[in-house]
Motif scaffolding. Structure first.
Motif, PDB file in Angstrom:
ATOM      1  N   ILE A 217       0.834  -1.201   0.000  1.00 45.19           N
ATOM      2  CA  ILE A 217       0.000   0.000   0.000  1.00 45.19           C
ATOM      3  C   ILE A 217       0.870   1.253   0.000  1.00 45.19           C
ATOM      4  O   ILE A 217       1.925   1.291   0.648  1.00 45.19           O
ATOM      5  N   LEU A 218       0.425   2.257  -0.749  1.00 48.14           N
ATOM      6  CA  LEU A 218       1.088   3.549  -0.807  1.00 48.14           C
ATOM      7  C   LEU A 218       0.104   4.622  -0.346  1.00 48.14           C
ATOM      8  O   LEU A 218      -1.006   4.731  -0.884  1.00 48.14           O
ATOM      9  N   LEU A 219       0.502   5.408   0.654  1.00 49.86           N
ATOM     10  CA  LEU A 219      -0.330   6.479   1.194  1.00 49.86           C
ATOM     11  C   LEU A 219       0.216   7.816   0.714  1.00 49.86           C
ATOM     12  O   LEU A 219       1.395   8.133   0.926  1.00 49.86           O
ATOM     13  N   ILE A 220      -0.638   8.604   0.055  1.00 52.48           N
ATOM     14  CA  ILE A 220      -0.223   9.907  -0.474  1.00 52.48           C
ATOM     15  C   ILE A 220      -1.072  10.999   0.177  1.00 52.48           C
ATOM     16  O   ILE A 220      -2.304  10.894   0.215  1.00 52.48           O
ATOM     17  N   ILE A 295      14.829  -5.574   4.842  1.00 55.66           N
ATOM     18  CA  ILE A 295      13.827  -6.324   4.083  1.00 55.66           C
ATOM     19  C   ILE A 295      13.531  -7.653   4.758  1.00 55.66           C
ATOM     20  O   ILE A 295      12.370  -8.064   4.905  1.00 55.66           O
ATOM     21  N   THR A 296      14.574  -8.347   5.204  1.00 57.51           N
ATOM     22  CA  THR A 296      14.394  -9.644   5.853  1.00 57.51           C
ATOM     23  C   THR A 296      13.887  -9.489   7.277  1.00 57.51           C
ATOM     24  O   THR A 296      13.098 -10.308   7.758  1.00 57.51           O
ATOM     25  N   LEU A 297      14.320  -8.439   7.964  1.00 64.76           N
ATOM     26  CA  LEU A 297      13.857  -8.217   9.334  1.00 64.76           C
ATOM     27  C   LEU A 297      12.366  -7.896   9.379  1.00 64.76           C
ATOM     28  O   LEU A 297      11.737  -8.008  10.433  1.00 64.76           O
ATOM     29  N   VAL A 302       5.593  -5.761   8.485  1.00 65.83           N
ATOM     30  CA  VAL A 302       5.447  -4.574   7.643  1.00 65.83           C
ATOM     31  C   VAL A 302       6.796  -3.881   7.494  1.00 65.83           C
ATOM     32  O   VAL A 302       7.504  -3.648   8.482  1.00 65.83           O
ATOM     33  N   LEU A 303       7.143  -3.538   6.257  1.00 62.89           N
ATOM     34  CA  LEU A 303       8.283  -2.673   5.971  1.00 62.89           C
ATOM     35  C   LEU A 303       7.717  -1.323   5.560  1.00 62.89           C
ATOM     36  O   LEU A 303       7.063  -1.208   4.523  1.00 62.89           O
ATOM     37  N   PHE A 304       7.967  -0.313   6.375  1.00 63.73           N
ATOM     38  CA  PHE A 304       7.397   1.011   6.135  1.00 63.73           C
ATOM     39  C   PHE A 304       8.475   1.963   5.646  1.00 63.73           C
ATOM     40  O   PHE A 304       9.490   2.176   6.313  1.00 63.73           O
ATOM     41  N   ALA A 341      11.732 -12.972   2.605  1.00 63.56           N
ATOM     42  CA  ALA A 341      11.315 -11.571   2.460  1.00 63.56           C
ATOM     43  C   ALA A 341       9.825 -11.485   2.159  1.00 63.56           C
ATOM     44  O   ALA A 341       9.403 -10.758   1.262  1.00 63.56           O
ATOM     45  N   SER A 342       9.036 -12.234   2.914  1.00 62.76           N
ATOM     46  CA  SER A 342       7.589 -12.184   2.720  1.00 62.76           C
ATOM     47  C   SER A 342       7.030 -11.098   3.636  1.00 62.76           C
ATOM     48  O   SER A 342       6.561 -11.353   4.743  1.00 62.76           O
ATOM     49  N   PHE A 343       7.104  -9.863   3.159  1.00 61.78           N
ATOM     50  CA  PHE A 343       6.675  -8.731   3.965  1.00 61.78           C
ATOM     51  C   PHE A 343       5.615  -7.933   3.209  1.00 61.78           C
ATOM     52  O   PHE A 343       5.449  -8.058   2.001  1.00 61.78           O
ATOM     53  N   MET A 344       4.903  -7.109   3.963  1.00 63.95           N
ATOM     54  CA  MET A 344       3.943  -6.186   3.372  1.00 63.95           C
ATOM     55  C   MET A 344       4.597  -4.815   3.311  1.00 63.95           C
ATOM     56  O   MET A 344       5.034  -4.285   4.332  1.00 63.95           O
ATOM     57  N   LEU A 345       4.687  -4.251   2.113  1.00 63.22           N
ATOM     58  CA  LEU A 345       5.290  -2.935   1.949  1.00 63.22           C
ATOM     59  C   LEU A 345       4.243  -1.852   2.170  1.00 63.22           C
ATOM     60  O   LEU A 345       3.192  -1.852   1.529  1.00 63.22           O
ATOM     61  N   ALA A 346       4.535  -0.947   3.084  1.00 58.98           N
ATOM     62  CA  ALA A 346       3.702   0.245   3.282  1.00 58.98           C
ATOM     63  C   ALA A 346       4.605   1.454   3.069  1.00 58.98           C
ATOM     64  O   ALA A 346       5.688   1.530   3.653  1.00 58.98           O
ATOM     65  N   ALA A 347       4.182   2.360   2.225  1.00 57.02           N
ATOM     66  CA  ALA A 347       4.987   3.543   1.924  1.00 57.02           C
ATOM     67  C   ALA A 347       4.124   4.782   2.048  1.00 57.02           C
ATOM     68  O   ALA A 347       2.908   4.742   1.853  1.00 57.02           O
ATOM     69  N   ALA A 348       4.761   5.892   2.385  1.00 54.56           N
ATOM     70  CA  ALA A 348       4.057   7.170   2.509  1.00 54.56           C
ATOM     71  C   ALA A 348       4.870   8.241   1.802  1.00 54.56           C
ATOM     72  O   ALA A 348       6.100   8.203   1.801  1.00 54.56           O
ATOM     73  N   MET A 349       4.169   9.185   1.216  1.00 58.04           N
ATOM     74  CA  MET A 349       4.855  10.270   0.509  1.00 58.04           C
ATOM     75  C   MET A 349       3.941  11.473   0.380  1.00 58.04           C
ATOM     76  O   MET A 349       2.708  11.359   0.469  1.00 58.04           O
TER      77      MET A 349
END
Length: 509
Positions: A217-220, A295-297, A302-304, A341-349
Motif C-alpha cells: 500500500i502507498l499512502l499519499i 527487508i528480511t527483518l 510490515v516494511l514502512f 522476504a515475505s513482507f507487506m510494503l507500506a509507503a508514505a509520501m
C-alpha cells in the motif's frame, strides 16, 4: 590421540555443520589451526589455551592440531571457541572422545573460562534436531533461545568446568530450569490502536483491504494528514502470530543478533521503518557474508518507507525482486545467499516537495519540481504496489469532535475471517493470500461476472494499464469480494479496486 565434535556455522540464513577435529601428538609443543579459519577463529587458540591455564587444566607439552571440516568454507565468528576446547580436551585424554558423539557444541570462551553468548543459536539448535543429535551445549546466556526448540535437549553452561561436567554426566548435570514459554498467551497489548486515527475513513478502508489480502500500500497526502500514524497501526490489525511464524521470525532475529536474553521469542509482527538515508546494503543485507537487512527483518510483518521519494533510487529498486519472489538473493564471492522476504510494503509520501499539490492555493512547487519529485519512484516499482490511496487533511469539525474510530481488535477479527477464507481456498497451493497470487492462478481463482469483466476491459483500454497492473487490480478485487464473502468478483469490487489505481494516474500522468 584424535577426537572430534560437531559445531555449526551460519552462512546467510543457512546452517552448515562444521566438524571440529583435534589431534594431540608427539612433537614440538605447538597449537596449529587448519581448515580455512578466519582471523577471529584463529584467535580461539589463545583464548582456549589461556582459559585452560586459568582453570588448572594442563595440556601435555605436545603438538596440538585443530581442523575445521569441510575446509572449503571460511569459518568466522567466536562461536567455535567452545567446540575447539571440547575437542582438544578429548584429544588430550581429559575427556573420553565418545562423550562428544552426536553432540552439538557452540559458544565463546573468555580468558578466565567463562562462556559468553553468541548469535544464531536458534537455527543451530533446529539443525541439531533435524540431524537427530543427543543434545546441544550452548552458553547459559542463550538458554532461553535454545529452549524454544521444545523437542531438543539443550544444556546451558556458564564456565568451562560446567561444559566438562555436562559432557561427563549430561543426565545429572544441574542447570537452571527456565520457565516454559507459551505462545498461546496473549502478548502485551499494543499501546497504539486504530481508534486513535481521527477520520480518514477511506484510508482506513484501504488499510484493512491491504492487510486482509497482504497487499502492498502507498499512502499519499499532505504533511500531518496521518500517513505515518496509519502505517504504524497496520501490525495491530494483523492476526496474531502462530508459534511456527514466531519461530520463523525469531530465527531471522537470532542470526542478526537482535534477540533479548530475557524473552527471545518474537511474539508480535515486525514493523521496520528504516530512515530514508539507509543504503541499499542496509535494506538488502550487506557484508562479505551478508546478514539479514531491513527487508528480511520485516519478514511476516510490515516494511514502512516514510517519505519514499527521499530514498535513493538504488535503494528503492532493490525492493522490486523481493516484492515479487518473497525472498531476496544476494551474490557474493563466497557464494549466493537466500533470505526470506515475505513482507507487506507500506509507503508514505507527499504529492510534491512542499506537500500540498494539487491544492494550487497552497502549493508553491513548479511543474518541473513536481515531475522531478514524483519521478524518483519508477513506474515498475509503482506497479508492484497494489493499493495507492489518498490521505487528505482532516477537517476542523472532525478534529473538534474527536470521535474514537473503530478499534484495532474489531478490525483484526474481520481480517482473520477474510484470511481464513483465503487459506481454505489456497490450501493446495504454496501461497496463502490474494496478494501472492501469480499469473497462472488468476483466472482460476479470480472469477468475475460478465459485467465486472466488461468494466475492467474498459478501464484497461482507457488507462492503458500494464499486465502487472491488471493482475494487481484483480487481486485487490478478489480481496474486496472475500470481505463481502462473495464467490465471484462483482462490478462494484472492480470499481473499488480501480479507485486504488486511479491516484497514481492522477499524480504521475
Amino acid at each position: 590421540m584424535f577426537a572430534s565434535v560437531l559445531s555449526a556455522a551460519i552462512f546467510g540464513m543457512e546452517v552448515r555443520e562444521i566438524q571440529v577435529e583435534a589431534d594431540v601428538s608427539d612433537g614440538l609443543p605447538s597449537f596449529t589451526m587448519v581448515g580455512f579459519p578466519s582471523a577471529q577463529v584463529r584467535e580461539a587458540q589463545e583464548r582456549v589455551r589461556t582459559a585452560f591455564k586459568n582453570n588448572r587444566l594442563s595440556l601435555p607439552p605436545k603438538r596440538v592440531t585443530v581442523n575445521f571440516a569441510p575446509a572449503d568454507m571460511k569459518k568466522e565468528g567466536a562461536g567455535f571457541d567452545l567446540p575447539v576446547a571440547a575437542a582438544v580436551l578429548a584429544a588430550a585424554g581429559i575427556l573420553k572422545p565418545e562423550l562428544l558423539s552426536r553432540v552439538l557444541v557452540v559458544g565463546e570462551i573468555s580468558l578466565n573460562g567463562e562462556i559468553h553468548g553468541v548469535s544464531g543459536i536458534l537455527p543451530r539448535v533446529i539443525r541439531a534436531r533435524e540431524l537427530g543429535l543427543r543434545f546441544c551445549i550452548i552458553p547459559e546466556e542463550n538458554i532461553r533461545e535454545g529452549k524454544l526448540v521444545r523437542d531438543m535437549q539443550v544444556f546451558g553452561v556458564k564456565t568451562l568446568e560446567d561444559m566438562i561436567r555436562c559432557l561427563k554426566e549430561p543426565e545429572a548435570y544441574l542447570y537452571t530450569e527456565e520457565k516454559e514459554m507459551d505462545i498461546q498467551d496473549d502478548p502485551t497489548e499494543n499501546r497504539i490502536d486504530f481508534a486513535d486515527v481521527c477520520g480518514q475513513e477511506g484510508a482506513r478502508r484501504a488499510a484493512e483491504i491491504a492487510v486482509s489480502g497482504f497487499h502492498n500500500i502507498l499512502l499519499i497526502g499532505p504533511p500531518g494528514s496521518g500517513k505515518t500514524m496509519l502505517a504504524r497501526r497496520l501490525p495491530t490489525i494483523m492476526p496474531r502470530l502462530t508459534f511456527e511464524e514466531s519461530l520463523e521470525i525469531t530465527k531471522v532475529y537470532s542470526v542478526a543478533g537482535l534477540l533479548t536474553e530475557s524473552d527471545p521469542l518474537i511474539r508480535e509482527r515486525p514493523f521496520r521503518s528504516p530512515h530514508h538515508t539507509s543504503s541499499p546494503q542496509a535494506l538488502a543485507g550487506g557484508g562479505r557474508v551478508p546478514g539479514p537487512g531491513e527487508i528480511t527483518l520485516a519478514h511476516r510483518g510490515v516494511l514502512f518507507l516514510d517519505e519514499m521519494p527521499e530514498f535513493s533510487r538504488k535503494s528503492l529498486e532493490i525492493l522490486r525482486q523481493p516484492l515479487e519472489d518473497k525472498e531476496i538473493h544476494l551474490s557474493r564471492a563466497a557464494g549466493t545467499y537466500t533470505f526470506p522476504a515475505s513482507f507487506m510494503l507500506a509507503a508514505a509520501m507527499n504529492p510534491c516537495p512542499c506537500g500540498f499539490y494539487p491544492d494550487m492555493n497552497r502549493c508553491r512547487c513548479t511543474p518541473g519540481e513536481i515531475t522531478h519529485y514524483l519521478g524518483k519512484i519508477s513506474q515498475p516499482l509503482l506497479e508492484r504496489i497494489d493499493i495507492c490511496t489518498e490521505v487528505p487533511s482532516v477537517s476542523f469539525s472532525k478534529m473538534k469532535k474527536r470521535t474514537p474510530g473503530e478499534p484495532s481488535a474489531k478490525i483484526r477479527e474481520r481480517v482473520k475471517t477474510v484470511q481464513e477464507i483465503q487459506r481454505k481456498r489456497y490450501q493446495k497451493e504454496k501461497f496463502c493470500f490474494n496478494g501472492e497470487l501469480d499469473g497462472r492462478n488468476l483466472e482460476k481463482y479470480c472469477v468475475m461476472t460478465a459485467e465486472a469483466d466488461r468494466l475492467l476491459e474498459q478501464a484497461y483500454e482507457q488507462f492503458q494499464f500494464s499486465t502487472r497492473a491488471y493482475h494487481k487490480i484483480l487481486k485487490v478485487a478478489r480481496t474486496i469480494a472475500d470481505m463481502e464473502e462473495a464467490e465471484k468478483i462483482l462490478p462494484e469490487h472492480i470499481g473499488e479496486a480501480l479507485a486504488y489505481r486511479a491516484y497514481d494516474k492522477k499524480y504521475w500522468s
